[in-house]
Design an enzyme around this catalytic site. Structure first.
Site: not given
Ligand code: AMP
Ligand code: TRP
Length: 341
Positions: A121, A205, A208
């Site tokens: 990041k 991956k 967002k």
């Molecule tokens: P965040 O949007 O970074 O707060 O992520 C929220 C949740 O979604 C966390 O548990 C992440 O590990 C999961 N997550 C985010 N991106 C992915 C992805 N590409 N595949 C699986 N889980 C994800």
């Protein structure tokens, strides 16, 4: 050898958080939110919209407010029951920030220097990253341990942060001679979609922050957008393999079949068998129908919930009140242990 013979004996509890930063996508749904729903039947659960984590990089205040409500709406629309589970936003419960400070003094610079998410990041310009972005995993440990949560459902990308939370809990218990005070939280990372990949590149991956919107299925996408994105999704020239072994070195096939398995609650082996020897196009067609059948009702429900902002804010406020009741006594005891009057 082991001073930690006394382990945590308290009740089991689930905690997880999602950041209110931009579009929620299929990776968030399959890796996290869908699992939140299932766990409610086995555990007492807290699901948090982690707005303090979001501001580790600058957020437009108006967008932050609307994203916070959107994530809360997504939890409920996906099936998290706000009566049974506790849904709230992080900044509404002060224990998170207070415990994070104590953990800033427990965690070591060397531990945080190893965090790959910070490196990703912060990018090349580390000098210009916020101090908050560096200390982010300490706040995450505080989120979990403010409730003495024992189980944490997350996607694969959070594994390293969970290990750090365990290290912090362990070091706190040792340093303050409080064996078993904090549990060592266990990650719940399982199933066929712990790491959903970009639709444009099977080695990246789904995220967002990726610029191309075609790389992800957003929870806000309508049926047309979902169909277009799967149609354009990257594939390879071969027919689909007959066994899971045949997915090695074929990340795009593995990703689409994994998404199919997770959306239909089936084992990957089973789905591979169903599509063995077929073209990507037939998988894509069926996947499109499946994804629309799962995601359309969630999108509809989210829209309804977001139309009544007052009601949503009430859910968040009530959740924060319930969360605070659990966290305050744990924080008080932590302060006493540390020697804070
Ligand atoms: P965040 O949007 O970074 O707060 O992520 C929220 C949740 O979604 C966390 O548990 C992440 O590990 C999961 N997550 C985010 N991106 C992915 C992805 N590409 N595949 C699986 N889980 C994800
Ligand atoms: N760091 C997590 C992510 O980016 C979000 C998060 C914050 C979290 N606090 C948490 C997840 C506590 C689980 C438990 O996805």
């Amino acid at each position: 050898m082991s001073e930690q013979t006394i382990t945590y004996q308290g009740p089991e509890r689930v905690f997880s958080g999602v950041q209110p930063t931009g579009n929620l996508h299929l990776g968030n749904y399959l890796g996290a939110i869908k699992r939140f729903v299932d766990l409610q039947h086995e555990y007492n659960c807290l699901y948090c919209v982690v707005d303090l984590h979001a501001i580790t990089v600058w957020q437009d205040p108006r967008e932050l407010r609307s994203s916070t409500r959107e994530v809360a709406a997504a939890f409920i629309a996906a099936g998290v029951d706000p009566e049974r589970s506790i849904i709230f936003n992080q900044s509404a419960v002060s224990a998170h920030a207070e415990l994070a400070w104590i953990f800033n003094c427990v965690a070591r610079m060397g531990w945080l220097n190893r965090m790959t998410q910070f490196k990703d990041k912060a990018g090349k310009d580390k000098e210009n990253a916020s101090v908050g972005l560096f200390a982010y995993p300490n706040l995450m440990a505080a989120d979990i341990l403010a409730y003495k949560a024992t189980h944490v459902p997350v996607g694969d990308d959070q594994k390293q942060h969970l290990e750090l939370s365990r290290d912090i809990a362990q070091k706190f218990n040792n340093d303050f001679d409080a064996p078993g005070f904090f549990p060592l939280p266990e990650p719940l990372i399982a199933g066929p979609a712990t790491r959903v990949m970009s639709l444009r590149d099977g080695s990246a991956k789904m995220s967002k922050s990726e610029k191309s919107d075609h790389s992800r299925i957003n929870l806000s996408d309508d049926a047309d957008a979902i169909a277009k994105k799967f149609k354009k999704a990257k594939s390879d020239p071969d027919l689909l393999p007959a066994s899971v072994d045949g997915l090695r070195e074929r990340p795009e096939a593995e990703n689409l079949l994994g998404i199919f398995a997770a959306l239909s609650d089936r084992a990957i082996e089973d789905v591979v068998e169903q599509f063995a020897g077929q073209q990507f196009s037939s998988l894509k067609n069926e996947l499109t129908d499946l994804a629309i059948s799962v995601l359309e009702p969630i999108r509809g429900e989210m829209d309804k919930l977001l139309a009544d902002q007052d009601e949503l804010d009430k859910v968040l406020a009530s959740g924060a009140g319930r969360a605070d009741e659990i966290a305050q006594p744990i924080l008080s005891e932590t302060k006493r242990i540390v020697g804070l009057i």
